[in-house]
Design a protein around this motif. Structure first.
Motif, PDB file in Angstrom:
ATOM      1  N   GLN A 108       0.833  -1.198   0.000  1.00  0.00           N
ATOM      2  CA  GLN A 108       0.000   0.000   0.000  1.00  0.00           C
ATOM      3  C   GLN A 108       0.866   1.246   0.000  1.00  0.00           C
ATOM      4  O   GLN A 108       1.986   1.229   0.495  1.00  0.00           O
ATOM      5  CB  GLN A 108      -0.972   0.018   1.173  1.00  0.00           C
ATOM      6  N   ASP A 109       0.330   2.292  -0.591  1.00  0.00           N
ATOM      7  CA  ASP A 109       0.993   3.590  -0.637  1.00  0.00           C
ATOM      8  C   ASP A 109       0.058   4.572   0.050  1.00  0.00           C
ATOM      9  O   ASP A 109      -0.941   4.995  -0.534  1.00  0.00           O
ATOM     10  CB  ASP A 109       1.258   3.990  -2.086  1.00  0.00           C
ATOM     11  N   ASN A 110       0.376   4.905   1.291  1.00  0.00           N
ATOM     12  CA  ASN A 110      -0.511   5.772   2.057  1.00  0.00           C
ATOM     13  C   ASN A 110      -0.579   7.188   1.491  1.00  0.00           C
ATOM     14  O   ASN A 110      -1.592   7.874   1.632  1.00  0.00           O
ATOM     15  CB  ASN A 110      -0.077   5.821   3.507  1.00  0.00           C
ATOM     16  N   ALA A 111       0.480   7.625   0.841  1.00  0.00           N
ATOM     17  CA  ALA A 111       0.471   8.967   0.246  1.00  0.00           C
ATOM     18  C   ALA A 111      -0.549   9.056  -0.888  1.00  0.00           C
ATOM     19  O   ALA A 111      -1.083  10.134  -1.162  1.00  0.00           O
ATOM     20  CB  ALA A 111       1.857   9.327  -0.258  1.00  0.00           C
ATOM     21  N   LYS A 112      -0.794   7.924  -1.525  1.00  0.00           N
ATOM     22  CA  LYS A 112      -1.742   7.879  -2.638  1.00  0.00           C
ATOM     23  C   LYS A 112      -3.055   7.210  -2.253  1.00  0.00           C
ATOM     24  O   LYS A 112      -3.933   7.027  -3.106  1.00  0.00           O
ATOM     25  CB  LYS A 112      -1.132   7.142  -3.824  1.00  0.00           C
ATOM     26  N   ASN A 113      -3.178   6.805  -0.989  1.00  0.00           N
ATOM     27  CA  ASN A 113      -4.379   6.077  -0.551  1.00  0.00           C
ATOM     28  C   ASN A 113      -4.689   4.912  -1.485  1.00  0.00           C
ATOM     29  O   ASN A 113      -5.835   4.721  -1.909  1.00  0.00           O
ATOM     30  CB  ASN A 113      -5.589   7.014  -0.482  1.00  0.00           C
ATOM     31  N   THR A 114      -3.670   4.152  -1.810  1.00  0.00           N
ATOM     32  CA  THR A 114      -3.829   3.085  -2.788  1.00  0.00           C
ATOM     33  C   THR A 114      -3.264   1.776  -2.267  1.00  0.00           C
ATOM     34  O   THR A 114      -2.155   1.731  -1.726  1.00  0.00           O
ATOM     35  CB  THR A 114      -3.147   3.450  -4.113  1.00  0.00           C
ATOM     36  N   LEU A 115      -4.041   0.742  -2.439  1.00  0.00           N
ATOM     37  CA  LEU A 115      -3.655  -0.636  -2.143  1.00  0.00           C
ATOM     38  C   LEU A 115      -3.364  -1.327  -3.466  1.00  0.00           C
ATOM     39  O   LEU A 115      -4.075  -1.113  -4.439  1.00  0.00           O
ATOM     40  CB  LEU A 115      -4.795  -1.348  -1.417  1.00  0.00           C
ATOM     41  N   TYR A 116      -2.309  -2.139  -3.488  1.00  0.00           N
ATOM     42  CA  TYR A 116      -1.913  -2.836  -4.701  1.00  0.00           C
ATOM     43  C   TYR A 116      -1.905  -4.343  -4.487  1.00  0.00           C
ATOM     44  O   TYR A 116      -1.716  -4.838  -3.380  1.00  0.00           O
ATOM     45  CB  TYR A 116      -0.504  -2.411  -5.137  1.00  0.00           C
ATOM     46  N   LEU A 117      -2.073  -5.053  -5.589  1.00  0.00           N
ATOM     47  CA  LEU A 117      -1.840  -6.487  -5.603  1.00  0.00           C
ATOM     48  C   LEU A 117      -1.073  -6.790  -6.884  1.00  0.00           C
ATOM     49  O   LEU A 117      -1.634  -6.742  -7.974  1.00  0.00           O
ATOM     50  CB  LEU A 117      -3.134  -7.293  -5.547  1.00  0.00           C
ATOM     51  N   GLN A 118       0.210  -7.065  -6.736  1.00  0.00           N
ATOM     52  CA  GLN A 118       1.033  -7.475  -7.868  1.00  0.00           C
ATOM     53  C   GLN A 118       0.889  -8.980  -8.029  1.00  0.00           C
ATOM     54  O   GLN A 118       1.168  -9.730  -7.098  1.00  0.00           O
ATOM     55  CB  GLN A 118       2.498  -7.106  -7.626  1.00  0.00           C
ATOM     56  N   MET A 119       0.455  -9.397  -9.205  1.00  0.00           N
ATOM     57  CA  MET A 119       0.188 -10.815  -9.459  1.00  0.00           C
ATOM     58  C   MET A 119       1.105 -11.290 -10.571  1.00  0.00           C
ATOM     59  O   MET A 119       1.025 -10.794 -11.704  1.00  0.00           O
ATOM     60  CB  MET A 119      -1.277 -11.014  -9.852  1.00  0.00           C
ATOM     61  N   ASN A 120       1.973 -12.226 -10.247  1.00  0.00           N
ATOM     62  CA  ASN A 120       2.908 -12.791 -11.221  1.00  0.00           C
ATOM     63  C   ASN A 120       2.622 -14.275 -11.428  1.00  0.00           C
ATOM     64  O   ASN A 120       1.935 -14.903 -10.619  1.00  0.00           O
ATOM     65  CB  ASN A 120       4.349 -12.603 -10.732  1.00  0.00           C
ATOM     66  N   SER A 121       3.177 -14.818 -12.495  1.00  0.00           N
ATOM     67  CA  SER A 121       3.032 -16.253 -12.791  1.00  0.00           C
ATOM     68  C   SER A 121       1.570 -16.686 -12.715  1.00  0.00           C
ATOM     69  O   SER A 121       1.232 -17.697 -12.095  1.00  0.00           O
ATOM     70  CB  SER A 121       3.884 -17.078 -11.821  1.00  0.00           C
ATOM     71  N   LEU A 122       0.716 -15.932 -13.348  1.00  0.00           N
ATOM     72  CA  LEU A 122      -0.713 -16.200 -13.283  1.00  0.00           C
ATOM     73  C   LEU A 122      -1.064 -17.510 -13.981  1.00  0.00           C
ATOM     74  O   LEU A 122      -0.433 -17.882 -14.987  1.00  0.00           O
ATOM     75  CB  LEU A 122      -1.489 -15.051 -13.894  1.00  0.00           C
ATOM     76  N   THR A 123      -2.045 -18.189 -13.446  1.00  0.00           N
ATOM     77  CA  THR A 123      -2.555 -19.438 -14.012  1.00  0.00           C
ATOM     78  C   THR A 123      -4.060 -19.289 -14.251  1.00  0.00           C
ATOM     79  O   THR A 123      -4.696 -18.402 -13.676  1.00  0.00           O
ATOM     80  CB  THR A 123      -2.302 -20.617 -13.081  1.00  0.00           C
ATOM     81  N   PRO A 124      -4.645 -20.149 -15.079  1.00  0.00           N
ATOM     82  CA  PRO A 124      -6.099 -20.080 -15.289  1.00  0.00           C
ATOM     83  C   PRO A 124      -6.893 -20.189 -13.992  1.00  0.00           C
ATOM     84  O   PRO A 124      -8.010 -19.667 -13.907  1.00  0.00           O
ATOM     85  CB  PRO A 124      -6.367 -21.262 -16.218  1.00  0.00           C
ATOM     86  N   GLU A 125      -6.335 -20.848 -12.986  1.00  0.00           N
ATOM     87  CA  GLU A 125      -7.025 -20.974 -11.698  1.00  0.00           C
ATOM     88  C   GLU A 125      -7.126 -19.638 -10.959  1.00  0.00           C
ATOM     89  O   GLU A 125      -7.876 -19.515  -9.990  1.00  0.00           O
ATOM     90  CB  GLU A 125      -6.304 -21.989 -10.804  1.00  0.00           C
ATOM     91  N   ASP A 126      -6.387 -18.642 -11.396  1.00  0.00           N
ATOM     92  CA  ASP A 126      -6.478 -17.311 -10.786  1.00  0.00           C
ATOM     93  C   ASP A 126      -7.611 -16.482 -11.386  1.00  0.00           C
ATOM     94  O   ASP A 126      -7.872 -15.363 -10.925  1.00  0.00           O
ATOM     95  CB  ASP A 126      -5.160 -16.555 -10.967  1.00  0.00           C
ATOM     96  N   THR A 127      -8.276 -17.006 -12.395  1.00  0.00           N
ATOM     97  CA  THR A 127      -9.383 -16.285 -13.017  1.00  0.00           C
ATOM     98  C   THR A 127     -10.514 -16.095 -12.022  1.00  0.00           C
ATOM     99  O   THR A 127     -11.007 -17.047 -11.428  1.00  0.00           O
ATOM    100  CB  THR A 127      -9.894 -17.055 -14.245  1.00  0.00           C
ATOM    101  N   ALA A 128     -10.909 -14.846 -11.817  1.00  0.00           N
ATOM    102  CA  ALA A 128     -11.952 -14.518 -10.851  1.00  0.00           C
ATOM    103  C   ALA A 128     -12.209 -13.018 -10.879  1.00  0.00           C
ATOM    104  O   ALA A 128     -11.453 -12.258 -11.485  1.00  0.00           O
ATOM    105  CB  ALA A 128     -11.526 -14.930  -9.435  1.00  0.00           C
ATOM    106  N   MET A 129     -13.277 -12.625 -10.186  1.00  0.00           N
ATOM    107  CA  MET A 129     -13.481 -11.213  -9.873  1.00  0.00           C
ATOM    108  C   MET A 129     -12.703 -10.923  -8.603  1.00  0.00           C
ATOM    109  O   MET A 129     -12.828 -11.664  -7.626  1.00  0.00           O
ATOM    110  CB  MET A 129     -14.965 -10.923  -9.665  1.00  0.00           C
ATOM    111  N   TYR A 130     -11.895  -9.886  -8.619  1.00  0.00           N
ATOM    112  CA  TYR A 130     -11.080  -9.528  -7.469  1.00  0.00           C
ATOM    113  C   TYR A 130     -11.647  -8.288  -6.798  1.00  0.00           C
ATOM    114  O   TYR A 130     -11.973  -7.299  -7.465  1.00  0.00           O
ATOM    115  CB  TYR A 130      -9.638  -9.286  -7.897  1.00  0.00           C
ATOM    116  N   PHE A 131     -11.746  -8.358  -5.475  1.00  0.00           N
ATOM    117  CA  PHE A 131     -12.310  -7.277  -4.680  1.00  0.00           C
ATOM    118  C   PHE A 131     -11.304  -6.820  -3.632  1.00  0.00           C
ATOM    119  O   PHE A 131     -10.632  -7.652  -3.012  1.00  0.00           O
ATOM    120  CB  PHE A 131     -13.563  -7.748  -3.935  1.00  0.00           C
ATOM    121  N   CYS A 132     -11.218  -5.534  -3.425  1.00  0.00           N
ATOM    122  CA  CYS A 132     -10.482  -5.066  -2.263  1.00  0.00           C
ATOM    123  C   CYS A 132     -11.487  -4.766  -1.149  1.00  0.00           C
ATOM    124  O   CYS A 132     -12.663  -4.493  -1.418  1.00  0.00           O
ATOM    125  CB  CYS A 132      -9.603  -3.865  -2.557  1.00  0.00           C
TER     126      CYS A 132
END
Length: 120
Positions: A72-96
């Motif tokens: 997270q970057d508090n200066a930007k009020n932003t939460l991140y999720l870096q996703m690498n090596s993605l597989t078809p099993e990661d297919t979904a709707m993502y919610f914060c």
């Protein structure tokens, strides 16, 4: 009251990467968690990664450990999720989300979601 707005979803091939962002507005508790959840069609919503708002400790589901990174970057009020090596099993709707406990029932505020689709 908090508002959360996700972005960054899309379609990638297996092995690719995406970075999700979640901009929040409002005030966090002194102690709580911001997190990423995902929900595939016909399946329950599941927690993927969390970061504590006090100590910034991070927590990951075993299915994404070593591949996903929450930050997270508090200066930007932003939460991140870096996703690498993605597989078809990661297919979904993502919610914060934000709340007091690292589970669906423990989250009080939710974003609208961003779709991630991984093709083989």
């Amino acid at each position: 009251q908090m508002q959360l707005v996700e972005s960054g979803g899309g379609s990638v091939q297996a092995g690719g990467s995406l970075r999700l962002s979640c901009v929040w507005s409002g005030t966090t508790y002194g102690f709580g968690f911001m997190g990423w959840f995902r929900q595939a069609p016909g399946q329950e919503r599941e927690g993927v990664a969390f970061i504590s708002t006090g100590s910034y400790n991070t927590y990951y589901d075993d299915s994404v450990k070593g591949r996903f990174t929450i930050s997270q970057d508090n200066a930007k009020n932003t939460l991140y999720l870096q996703m690498n090596s993605l597989t078809p099993e990661d297919t979904a709707m993502y919610f914060c989300a934000y709340g007091r406990f690292r589970r669906v029932e423990g989250m009080e505020y939710w974003g609208q979601g961003t779709q991630v689709t991984v093709s083989s």
